[in-house]
Design a protein around this motif. Structure first.
Motif, PDB file in Angstrom:
ATOM      1  N   ILE A 283       0.877  -1.169   0.000  1.00  0.00           N
ATOM      2  CA  ILE A 283       0.000   0.000   0.000  1.00  0.00           C
ATOM      3  C   ILE A 283       0.909   1.212   0.000  1.00  0.00           C
ATOM      4  O   ILE A 283       1.719   1.384   0.906  1.00  0.00           O
ATOM      5  CB  ILE A 283      -0.871   0.059   1.268  1.00  0.00           C
ATOM      6  CG1 ILE A 283      -1.599  -1.244   1.468  1.00  0.00           C
ATOM      7  CG2 ILE A 283      -1.783   1.271   1.238  1.00  0.00           C
ATOM      8  CD1 ILE A 283      -3.043  -1.228   1.146  1.00  0.00           C
ATOM      9  N   ALA A 284       0.762   2.039  -1.034  1.00  0.00           N
ATOM     10  CA  ALA A 284       1.578   3.241  -1.113  1.00  0.00           C
ATOM     11  C   ALA A 284       0.669   4.454  -0.985  1.00  0.00           C
ATOM     12  O   ALA A 284      -0.541   4.360  -1.181  1.00  0.00           O
ATOM     13  CB  ALA A 284       2.346   3.273  -2.432  1.00  0.00           C
ATOM     14  N   GLY A 285       1.241   5.576  -0.683  1.00  0.00           N
ATOM     15  CA  GLY A 285       0.457   6.798  -0.553  1.00  0.00           C
ATOM     16  C   GLY A 285       1.197   7.761   0.329  1.00  0.00           C
ATOM     17  O   GLY A 285       2.142   7.383   1.022  1.00  0.00           O
ATOM     18  N   LEU A 286       0.757   9.001   0.323  1.00  0.00           N
ATOM     19  CA  LEU A 286       1.427  10.026   1.115  1.00  0.00           C
ATOM     20  C   LEU A 286       1.006   9.916   2.571  1.00  0.00           C
ATOM     21  O   LEU A 286       0.044   9.227   2.893  1.00  0.00           O
ATOM     22  CB  LEU A 286       1.046  11.402   0.585  1.00  0.00           C
ATOM     23  CG  LEU A 286       1.307  11.588  -0.906  1.00  0.00           C
ATOM     24  CD1 LEU A 286       0.790  12.934  -1.361  1.00  0.00           C
ATOM     25  CD2 LEU A 286       2.785  11.438  -1.196  1.00  0.00           C
ATOM     26  N   VAL A 287       1.711  10.622   3.433  1.00  0.00           N
ATOM     27  CA  VAL A 287       1.305  10.729   4.828  1.00  0.00           C
ATOM     28  C   VAL A 287      -0.130  11.247   4.855  1.00  0.00           C
ATOM     29  O   VAL A 287      -0.461  12.213   4.166  1.00  0.00           O
ATOM     30  CB  VAL A 287       2.219  11.723   5.578  1.00  0.00           C
ATOM     31  CG1 VAL A 287       1.671  12.026   6.964  1.00  0.00           C
ATOM     32  CG2 VAL A 287       3.630  11.175   5.669  1.00  0.00           C
ATOM     33  N   GLY A 288      -1.004  10.579   5.591  1.00  0.00           N
ATOM     34  CA  GLY A 288      -2.385  11.046   5.686  1.00  0.00           C
ATOM     35  C   GLY A 288      -3.290  10.519   4.597  1.00  0.00           C
ATOM     36  O   GLY A 288      -4.460  10.887   4.535  1.00  0.00           O
ATOM     37  N   SER A 289      -2.784   9.640   3.731  1.00  0.00           N
ATOM     38  CA  SER A 289      -3.627   9.147   2.638  1.00  0.00           C
ATOM     39  C   SER A 289      -4.547   8.021   3.101  1.00  0.00           C
ATOM     40  O   SER A 289      -5.449   7.614   2.389  1.00  0.00           O
ATOM     41  CB  SER A 289      -2.753   8.662   1.484  1.00  0.00           C
ATOM     42  OG  SER A 289      -1.891   7.631   1.927  1.00  0.00           O
ATOM     43  N   GLY A 290      -4.309   7.490   4.303  1.00  0.00           N
ATOM     44  CA  GLY A 290      -5.194   6.461   4.833  1.00  0.00           C
ATOM     45  C   GLY A 290      -4.584   5.074   4.899  1.00  0.00           C
ATOM     46  O   GLY A 290      -5.277   4.100   5.190  1.00  0.00           O
ATOM     47  N   ARG A 291      -3.268   4.973   4.679  1.00  0.00           N
ATOM     48  CA  ARG A 291      -2.622   3.658   4.660  1.00  0.00           C
ATOM     49  C   ARG A 291      -2.727   2.962   6.016  1.00  0.00           C
ATOM     50  O   ARG A 291      -3.212   1.835   6.116  1.00  0.00           O
ATOM     51  CB  ARG A 291      -1.143   3.800   4.289  1.00  0.00           C
ATOM     52  CG  ARG A 291      -0.912   4.375   2.916  1.00  0.00           C
ATOM     53  CD  ARG A 291       0.535   4.769   2.756  1.00  0.00           C
ATOM     54  NE  ARG A 291       0.945   5.625   3.871  1.00  0.00           N
ATOM     55  CZ  ARG A 291       2.163   6.062   4.067  1.00  0.00           C
ATOM     56  NH1 ARG A 291       3.124   5.728   3.245  1.00  0.00           N
ATOM     57  NH2 ARG A 291       2.446   6.834   5.094  1.00  0.00           N
ATOM     58  N   SER A 292      -2.264   3.650   7.064  1.00  0.00           N
ATOM     59  CA  SER A 292      -2.295   3.020   8.385  1.00  0.00           C
ATOM     60  C   SER A 292      -3.726   2.821   8.860  1.00  0.00           C
ATOM     61  O   SER A 292      -4.037   1.850   9.538  1.00  0.00           O
ATOM     62  CB  SER A 292      -1.545   3.873   9.400  1.00  0.00           C
ATOM     63  OG  SER A 292      -0.186   3.932   9.047  1.00  0.00           O
ATOM     64  N   GLU A 293      -4.592   3.741   8.488  1.00  0.00           N
ATOM     65  CA  GLU A 293      -6.010   3.624   8.860  1.00  0.00           C
ATOM     66  C   GLU A 293      -6.603   2.355   8.248  1.00  0.00           C
ATOM     67  O   GLU A 293      -7.398   1.662   8.883  1.00  0.00           O
ATOM     68  CB  GLU A 293      -6.793   4.854   8.393  1.00  0.00           C
ATOM     69  CG  GLU A 293      -6.502   6.127   9.169  1.00  0.00           C
ATOM     70  CD  GLU A 293      -5.155   6.772   8.851  1.00  0.00           C
ATOM     71  OE1 GLU A 293      -4.495   6.338   7.867  1.00  0.00           O
ATOM     72  OE2 GLU A 293      -4.758   7.696   9.583  1.00  0.00           O
ATOM     73  N   LEU A 294      -6.209   2.050   7.018  1.00  0.00           N
ATOM     74  CA  LEU A 294      -6.700   0.838   6.373  1.00  0.00           C
ATOM     75  C   LEU A 294      -6.219  -0.392   7.143  1.00  0.00           C
ATOM     76  O   LEU A 294      -7.000  -1.302   7.451  1.00  0.00           O
ATOM     77  CB  LEU A 294      -6.210   0.787   4.909  1.00  0.00           C
ATOM     78  CG  LEU A 294      -6.580  -0.476   4.141  1.00  0.00           C
ATOM     79  CD1 LEU A 294      -8.083  -0.700   4.145  1.00  0.00           C
ATOM     80  CD2 LEU A 294      -6.063  -0.396   2.711  1.00  0.00           C
TER      81      LEU A 294
END
Ligand SMILES: Nc1ncnc2c1ncn2[C@@H]1O[C@H](COP(=O)(O)OP(=O)(O)O)[C@@H](O)[C@H]1O
Ligand SMILES: [Mg+2]
Length: 496
Positions: A283-294
């Protein structure tokens, strides 16, 4: 205020966060600072603002050498930071927070009327509208952040470091902030603007500095930059050699994990994906994109709506316990928060997920436990002699290996690793990569979140790119490339 830094070095243990960074910023300039996650932007900002001390390097302000001893010292010299981790006082009001340390007094008592009127003056000057009487702790992060910016201005900072100031803002609020930043610069203040939103950086900054892997890459005027030119400099050359050879998962039959229409109050919106046995999905994405939330939602750490299927069976993941029982394991981003009990021994930590099965046969299992823990420690590469040591005394790399051991003992079907190599030395990192590849080979489904693009590319068969709580793109095999991933993460590429 003009700022020059030269030869700034900073190490955090094994991590070399800044490698001889030098740059000069003119008075009244808005300077952008961009780079991939982990490039060293926040560290540089904190050093400039006296929050973190550099290991080496010099700093000059308006031509005079300056050695900062603390953030308070920096403030006394007119330098302030609005950090990613906000420093507000939740039980005080907005106006009190903004005027903290600068309260107008009548005799010994705070003059509340005057405080309020100075606050309103300031808000008008900067262009923010906040309720002065609201308790700051009850407000949204974006408003707390505005209060911090106002506080920097109230303290008459002549250089303000803003670290990801728009990360928690809506696009409307971000526009206001950009406008306010330009006004502050027009008054002669110098702004260091750290942001992942390249369009904003291009709009607000006079010049932009690119950092990569702790090094200064270059500085250029915004007019001559584009989002693409910045991304190219941010990436540079990457090494792929330290990663294990990838297996070829079949992606047929029933997915090990299928997630449909997942949403959450933490910001996930209609997330859909599946992972087949033997697959490593990044899972890639910027800080705050929802990665850890997912990751947290799938692991039952945060409440969510939507459907989760494990091996084709609909499963209700209402808690971490339910997730573990369903065969999900997770290496959290913050080992201390969801992971390890630092004062407990390595053996105890490894046994925790299975504690319920151990208590019933306590005497027999004690020695059986030691044996199986010993074997597992050997597998992950932690010395067996460490078994009785408190986990907190181990290095970051060994702590992370203990986490792997802990979860491998539960034989999970699905393994989620959030920033598996964060704070880990190079040697342990290689072993962790091997463990991940081995787990996939044994038929586990692995989900990896990493801020290091090369890590995602080096380990994953498939990459899901997140942006604003949604999966905006899915890339597989050859199309798993840094430029493509970043393009989707920043929203500069067309959605696919
Ligand atoms: N307090 C800390 N302890 C250990 N490592 C840290 C700490 N702060 C930052 N790092 C590490 O230093 C590197 C640079 O981090 P940071 O300056 O936060 O980068 P950026 O803001 O560009 O994402 C990263 O590898 C990060 O993990
Ligand atoms: Mg940062």
């Amino acid at each position: 205020m003009a700022l020059t830094v030269e030869g700034i070095e900073k190490r955090y243990g094994a991590i070399h966060a800044l490698k001889g960074v030098s740059l000069s910023i003119e008075a009244g300039e808005v300077r952008g600072l961009v780079g991939e996650n982990g490039a060293g932007k926040s560290t540089l900002g904190k050093i400039v603002a006296g929050v973190v001390a550099p290991d080496a390097g010099e700093m000059w302000v308006d031509g005079d050498p300056l050695r900062l001893r603390s953030a308070a010292d920096a403030l006394a010299h007119g330098i302030s930071i609005v950090a990613q981790e906000l420093a507000v006082v939740p039980h005080l009001t907005v106006a009190e927070n903004v005027m903290l340390g600068r309260e107008p007094r009548r005799g010994l008592a705070v003059d509340h009327k005057e405080l309020r009127s100075r606050f309103l003056e300031l808000s008008e000057q900067v262009g923010f509208s906040l309720d002065p009487g609201a308790r700051l702790g009850t407000l949204r992060k974006s408003e707390q952040q505005k209060a911090e910016i106002l506080r920097a201005v109230a303290r008459d900072a002549r250089l303000i470091v803003m670290d990801e100031p728009t990360a928690a803002l809506s696009s409307d609020e971000a526009r206001q902030l950009v406008a306010a930043t330009r006004r502050l610069a027009a008054e002669g203040r110098t702004i260091v603007f750290v942001s992942h939103h390249l369009d904003e950086v291009l709009a607000v900054c006079d010049n932009i500095t690119v950092l990569r892997d702790g090094r200064f890459v270059r500085t250029g005027p915004s007019e001559s930059e584009t989002a693409d030119s910045l991304v190219t400099s941010m990436l540079g050359q990457h090494l792929a050699s330290e990663y294990p050879v990838k297996s070829t998962p079949s992606r047929t039959g029933t997915p090990a994990l299928k997630v449909a229409e997942l949403s959450s109050s933490t910001g996930l919106r209609d997330v859909n994906f599946e992972i087949w046995p033997g697959e490593v999905v990044g899972i890639a994405g910027l800080v705050g994109s929802g990665r850890s939330e997912l990751a947290r939602a799938v692991f039952g750490a945060d409440a969510h709506d939507g459907v989760v299927q494990i091996d084709g069976e609909r499963t209700r993941i209402t808690s971490v316990r339910a997730a573990i029982d369903a065969g999900i394991a997770m290496l959290p981003e913050n080992r201390k928060e969801l992971g390890l009990l630092l004062e407990r021994s390595v053996t105890e930590n490894i046994s925790i997920p299975r504690l319920s099965s151990l208590t019933r046969f306590s005497r027999v299992s004690r020695s059986a436990e030691r044996q199986s823990v010993g074997a597992m420690l050997e597998k992950v590469g932690v010395r067996a002699s460490a078994a009785d040591a408190p986990v907190g005394t181990l290095s970051g790399g060994n702590q992370q290996k203990v986490m792997f051991a802990k979860w491998l003992m539960t034989s999970p079907r699905i393994f989620i690793a959030d920033e598996p190599s964060q704070g880990v030395d190079v040697g342990a990192r290689a072993r962790i990569y091997e463990l991940i590849a081995e787990m996939a080979q044994q038929g586990m489904a692995v989900l990896i979140i990493s801020s290091e693009l090369e890590e995602v590319i080096g380990l994953a068969h498939r990459v899901l790119v997140m942006r604003k709580g949604q999966i905006v793109s899915e890339l597989a095999d050859e199309s798993v490339q840094a430029e493509t991933i970043l393009g989707h993460a920043f929203g500069t590429a067309a959605a696919s």
